[in-house]
Every structure is written in structure tokens, then in C-alpha cells.
Design an enzyme around this catalytic site. Structure first.
Site: not given
Length: 289
Positions: A37, A40
Site C-alpha cells: 500500500c 500506507c
């Protein structure tokens, strides 16, 4: 649990202890993340930094979604990153996707006492001085703060208000036009409303002169409106509201509904919780219907 540990990797083994039971002692921020991600990679370090600033008042519980799929399924997480705030055994807030530090702190301040910082202390002092009418000292503190961080949007907005109060309207307008942070829309709207009133009042006679003239010509809508604007510039808010409401009741068509529009601007300036706003919003509603 060690009180100094504020960032913890969550598994099925420690989930109940850290998240459920632990949230009865202090709020727990759950960060659902994964190595693939991209968002993230920036959000997780930001969350760690924010949690660290709370000095042990908040726990960051990190859930690796690839490794802890049972926990992910339990929360029904559909996208990453996802952040959930737990308190007293319940999920009480959160968000999905990336966001700004200001947005995260704004969410947290409803549930956790904000950490004291030198910058925050200066801003609070400046706000207090401003509210007490000591605009000069407030401006001095704001200059000091902005010298350290000229991206503090709240400080910029309040600084512009100080400038506007002492007649530096062009500089105040330049600063407010440069503030584009969506986190402080209400504060920005209020500052722009204040600036608009001050600009309108620049070429008007004094409140006392206008009051005398209105007594001689009480039916003059223009003079009554000018008096209200002059009163607003002097922060005589109740008198201005009463004058604008009276003018609205007498002549709704004056300057294309200008008295009502000005009242709405004034409500924006003072805020929805202000007792005058609550009272006169009700009176305006009654006059409308």
C-alpha cells in the site's frame, strides 16, 4: 503493559489485551496497513509521529493486513489505509485513505487531550489576548510563532484579524487569500466576514455621527444600514444586529436583501454557539416566516 510503549504490532494473540481491554485505559488508534500500500508508507510514519507527541496518552496498534486477515475480516476493512479509533472497547471514529496531519489531530482532539507544545502554547496565549481585546500583544506573539512556522494556518488567520483591526486591510486580505487549508474553513469565513465589515466602514462617519443623523432621518434605509456597518466595525454586535433586523423587517427589498445577507455574514463571524447569534437567528427566522 509497559506505559512507555505506544506503538504495538497487533496479532490475534494480543488483540483483546491491547485493543479491547487496553482501550479502557487510553484510546487506541488502529492502523490497518500493508507493505504493498503506497499511501500506507506515508500515513503510518505520520501516525507514529502524532501518537509519540501525545506522550503516552494514546496507543497506535498496527495491523499488517496480509498477515492478520482474520482481524481485517472482523472489522470489514475494504480499502487501505484504514484507521479506526477505539475507546472503552468500542470503535468511535476513524477514516479511510490518506489525510493530513491537521485532520488527524482534529479527530483526536475530541477524545484525547491535545499535547502541549511551545507552538500551541503561543497560539493559545495569542487567542486569549485577542479575545480580551489586547490585539497588540496578540499580534506580537503571533509574529513570534509565525517566525518559527509560517505554515500555521490558524496563526495566520488570527494574525490577519489583528492586522485588520488596526487598519492594515490590504495586508490582512492578502494573507487570508493565501490561506487555502480546508481544515479551518469556519475560522477563515469568520475572518473574511470581519475584514468585509471593516472595509465597508472605512469611509463612513463615526458611530456617534451616524446615530445623530439617523435620529434626524429615521426613515432613511441607507443611513440605518451605514450605522449598522459602523457598529460592526466597532464590535457593537448586538446594536448592529438589532438595526439590521429592524431594517430587514421594514424593507426586505433594500439593496437586494442586503440586511439579511449582512446578518448571515455576522452570524458566520461570531459562530453558531454565540448567544447573540442563537437569539437573532431565531428572530430572523420569525421575520422570514
Amino acid at each position: 503493559m509497559n506505559e512507555q510503549i505506544t506503538v504495538i504490532d497487533i496479532t490475534l494473540d494480543n488483540f483483546n489485551q491491547i485493543v479491547i481491554e487496553g482501550s479502557f485505559n487510553k484510546p487506541v488508534l488502529i492502523d490497518f496497513w500493508a507493505t504493498w500500500c503506497e499511501h500506507c508508507k506515508t500515513l503510518t510514519p505520520l501516525l507514529e509521529q502524532i501518537v509519540a507527541s501525545y506522550g503516552g496518552q494514546l496507543i497506535l496498534a498496527k495491523v499488517d493486513c496480509d498477515q492478520q486477515q482474520q482481524i481485517v475480516a472482523q472489522f470489514g476493512v475494504r480499502s487501505l489505509p484504514t484507521v479506526v479509533l477505539f475507546k472503552e472497547g468500542q470503535a468511535i471514529d476513524g477514516f479511510s485513505g490518506s489525510t493530513t496531519e491537521a485532520n488527524i489531530r482534529k479527530m483526536l482532539e475530541k477524545y484525547v487531550e491535545a499535547p502541549a507544545t511551545p507552538e500551541g502554547d503561543l497560539l493559545e496565549q495569542a487567542k486569549t489576548l485577542y479575545d480580551q481585546g489586547d490585539k497588540i500583544q496578540a499580534e506580537a506573539l503571533l509574529k513570534e510563532l509565525l517566525a518559527q512556522n509560517n505554515n500555521n494556518m490558524l496563526a495566520l488567520i488570527l494574525y490577519a484579524r489583528c492586522l485588520a483591526e488596526r487598519g492594515e486591510l490590504t495586508e490582512a486580505e492578502t494573507i487570508l487569500n493565501a490561506v487555502i487549508d480546508d481544515d479551518y474553513k469556519q475560522e477563515l469565513v469568520a475572518a473574511k466576514a470581519q475584514l468585509a465589515f471593516l472595509k465597508q466602514a472605512v469611509d463612513l462617519p463615526s458611530v456617534e455621527e451616524l446615530q445623530a443623523t439617523v435620529q434626524e432621518q429615521p426613515s432613511s434605509d441607507e443611513l440605518c444600514y451605514q450605522l449598522a456597518i459602523a457598529q460592526l466595525a466597532q464590535q457593537q454586535y448586538e446594536q448592529a444586529m438589532e438595526g439590521l433586523l429592524t431594517l430587514f423587517k421594514r424593507n426586505r427589498t433594500y439593496q437586494e436583501d442586503l440586511p439579511r445577507k449582512t446578518l448571515i455574514q455576522l452570524f458566520d463571524l461570531l459562530g453558531n454557539d454565540n448567544l447573540l447569534v442563537i437569539n437573532y437567528r431565531k428572530k430572523l427566522y420569525q421575520a422570514l416566516y
